[in-house]
Design an enzyme around this catalytic site. Structure first.
Site, PDB file in Angstrom:
ATOM      1  N   SER A 250      29.758   1.182 -16.544  1.00  0.00           N
ATOM      2  CA  SER A 250      29.127   2.040 -15.539  1.00  0.00           C
ATOM      3  C   SER A 250      30.115   3.058 -14.981  1.00  0.00           C
ATOM      4  O   SER A 250      31.304   2.789 -14.861  1.00  0.00           O
ATOM      5  CB  SER A 250      28.576   1.209 -14.388  1.00  0.00           C
TER       6      SER A 250
ATOM      7  N   LYS B 292      24.927  -5.608 -16.087  1.00  0.00           N
ATOM      8  CA  LYS B 292      24.844  -4.135 -16.044  1.00  0.00           C
ATOM      9  C   LYS B 292      23.404  -3.707 -15.726  1.00  0.00           C
ATOM     10  O   LYS B 292      23.184  -2.748 -14.960  1.00  0.00           O
ATOM     11  CB  LYS B 292      25.303  -3.550 -17.387  1.00  0.00           C
TER      12      LYS B 292
ATOM     13  N   HIS C 297      22.869  -4.217 -12.125  1.00  0.00           N
ATOM     14  CA  HIS C 297      23.624  -3.151 -11.442  1.00  0.00           C
ATOM     15  C   HIS C 297      22.752  -1.893 -11.349  1.00  0.00           C
ATOM     16  O   HIS C 297      22.629  -1.272 -10.305  1.00  0.00           O
ATOM     17  CB  HIS C 297      24.916  -2.862 -12.205  1.00  0.00           C
TER      18      HIS C 297
ATOM     19  N   GLU D 132      21.169   0.069  -8.230  1.00  0.00           N
ATOM     20  CA  GLU D 132      21.418   1.523  -8.092  1.00  0.00           C
ATOM     21  C   GLU D 132      20.099   2.257  -7.776  1.00  0.00           C
ATOM     22  O   GLU D 132      20.054   3.121  -6.901  1.00  0.00           O
ATOM     23  CB  GLU D 132      22.028   2.005  -9.405  1.00  0.00           C
TER      24      GLU D 132
END
Ligand code: NBP
Length: 483
Positions: free
Chosen positions: A130, A185, A188, A192
């Site tokens: 990221s 991820k 994540h 976000e």
């Protein structure tokens, strides 16, 4: 060709090219490969002076350029291209070699690929990366999964090229076996989405309820960025809001089309949460909000629908309201992270990954899009109690929410009264209120289910079953037999 490259990167579009440069700038000899060789040569031409690059054109040359055990990073478009590249390279590799997929793969694909390559003795490392192109070049947050042995030789290299948190810790850790890295991820990215949605709602409230201009809101975000909301996303929000479109002289935010794109990882986060039975309502609302924004025809057809009339705030009221929005944003953010970490914990339990949630918070502190001072506090919470049932059970977060809740509720009241859509704030508060409730109306839902599906409810006491059966016979409408 000498086998002197310590690492190789195939797939040299923006991400791969920058990642290759990052390795080279950190002193590693990097073999380069791309399906279209022109990209490989362009990289060497433009950035060859940055380090030791070995340009190759064929898969055979590429593999031959790597020292053993080979470390081969794939940075191609996720999905079929990744499988195509694996099929091209795997037959040329030997047991002990590593394939590292740095693309945004679905963790289920990573689990499949890891299983298939394990049979050949090849270590497959699905690594979430990221930070976008900037991060790939200067230090991303890296979330590698796969066999732990691979981390022994790969880990130090990833640590070198990764972002560093403020305390100097590298933003990379071995997340867990097979698909654990890509799963983390994915979550994540879901967080976000939620973070961006909440920031968007705060902006719209400051604009439509408090009456501030984008430039004034940029200043408010700048102030917030010096406090507990200090984060990359708040920082760039201030930049975006203060930007003026040269052609029209209008705030940039007023000339950008109000439809937000999505690439899919946010949607996956919600889909997988549904499979795992994890309530990620804030993330889901963020995904739906983007989806709604893209329904132009539906929005156009609905534009004239009735709404409340606006009430202007005085200067001092607007300023007080902005403080309340900060509280609401912060409290909602805690809830988004609570939900995201719940999903990571649930995935870890489901797939036996044994993910260290404190370590995940730690590697998100730098390099990635959701990097924030706040993550340090999450790390501390999990470090203090690894089995924390939820972030809301942490004393410090609970106290902060307790202090914020009156303002959080007041902001939502204003939003509802003024007709400003705030699905993220509202979902976060509803989640909070549902978790802390003594009793939930789920009791009634279950009662309804018992009523129309009595035979499939083993735990229902006979007395209740008889009674409900009797009432069901008397019901004016025959109930359906399934939910
Ligand atoms: P893209 O996702 O745009 O992919 C372009 C690359 O894939 C090119 O090198 C292209 O080769 C190669 N490729 C394709 Br398309 N099909 C191929 C095939 N069948 N065989 C071999 N190579 C093939 O690149 P990117 O934006 O640099 O992203 C790379 C990965 O990193 C993706 O998985 C992405 O989701 C992930 N990621 C991106 C970001 C970001 O900010 N962009 C952030 C984090 C992660 P060609 O040059 O020959 O066409």
């Amino acid at each position: 060709m000498s086998n002197s490259a310590q690492i190789g990167v195939t797939g040299l579009a923006v991400m791969g090219r920058n990642l290759a440069r990052n390795f080279a700038r950190n002193g590693y000899a990097v073999a380069l490969h791309n399906r279209t060789a022109a990209r490989t040569h362009a990289l060497v031409e433009e950035f060859g002076s940055e380090g030791d690059f070995i340009a190759t054109e064929t898969a055979k040359e590429f593999v031959a350029a790597l020292e053993r055990p080979r470390r081969l990073v794939i940075m191609v478009k996720a999905g079929e291209p990744t499988d195509a590249v694996i099929q091209e390279f795997a037959p040329l590799l030997e047991p002990g070699d590593m394939i590292i997929d740095g693309g945004n793969a679905h963790f289920a694909d990573t689990r499949r690929r890891e299983r298939e390559l394990r049979e050949q003795g090849i270590h497959f490392v699905g690594a979430g990366i990221s930070g976008g192109e900037e991060g790939a070049l200067n230090g991303p947050s890296i979330m590698p999964g796969g066999p732990v042995e691979s981390y022994e030789s790969l880990g130090p290299m990833l640590e070198k090229i990764s972002a560093k948190a403020e305390d100097g810790a590298p933003c990379v850790t071995h997340v867990g076996p097979d698909g654990a890295g890509h799963f983390v991820k994915m979550v994540h990215n879901g967080i976000e989405y939620a973070d961006m949605q909440l920031i968007g709602e705060a902006y719209q409230l400051l604009r439509d309820v408090a009456g501030y201009s984008p430039a004034q809101i940029a200043d408010i975000f700048r102030t917030w960025n010096t406090g507990r909301l200090d984060s990359y996303l708040i920082e760039i929000t201030a930049e975006v809001l203060s930007h003026v479109d040269e052609a029209t002289g209008k705030p940039f935010v007023d000339v950008v089309q109000d439809q937000a794109e999505q690439k899919g990882t946010g949607r996956w986060t919600v889909q997988i949460a549904l499979d795992l039975g994890v309530p990620v309502s804030g993330i889901a609302e963020a995904v739906f909000a983007r989806s709604l924004s893209g329904h132009s025809a539906l929005r156009e057809a609905s534009r004239g629908l009735a709404g409340p009339s606006a009430t202007a705030l005085s200067e001092s009221e607007a300023s007080a309201f902005a403080d309340q929005v900060e509280q609401a944003l912060y409290a909602s953010k805690i809830v988004s992270y609570t939900q995201g970490f719940h999903e990571v914990a649930a995935g870890s339990a489901e797939y036996d990954w044994n993910i260290d949630l404190g370590a995940v918070a730690s590697i998100w502190r730098g390099g990635c899009i959701i990097r924030a001072a706040f993550l340090d506090r999450i790390r501390e919470a999990y470090d203090a109690q690894a089995e924390l049932p939820s972030l809301l059970s942490d004393d410090t977060f609970a106290q902060e929410i307790a202090a914020a809740q009156d303002d959080w509720r007041a902001v939502l009241v204003s939003a509802v009264q003024q007709g400003v859509p705030t699905p993220g704030f509202a979902a976060a508060l509803a989640y909070y209120d549902a978790l802390r409730a003594e009793r939930l109306p789920a009791a009634l839902t279950q009662g309804q289910r018992d009523f129309f599906a009595l035979d499939g409810v083993p735990h229902l006491p006979d007395r209740h079953r008889r009674e409900l059966r009797g009432r069901r016979r008397e019901a004016p409408h025959r109930p359906p037999q399934s939910d």
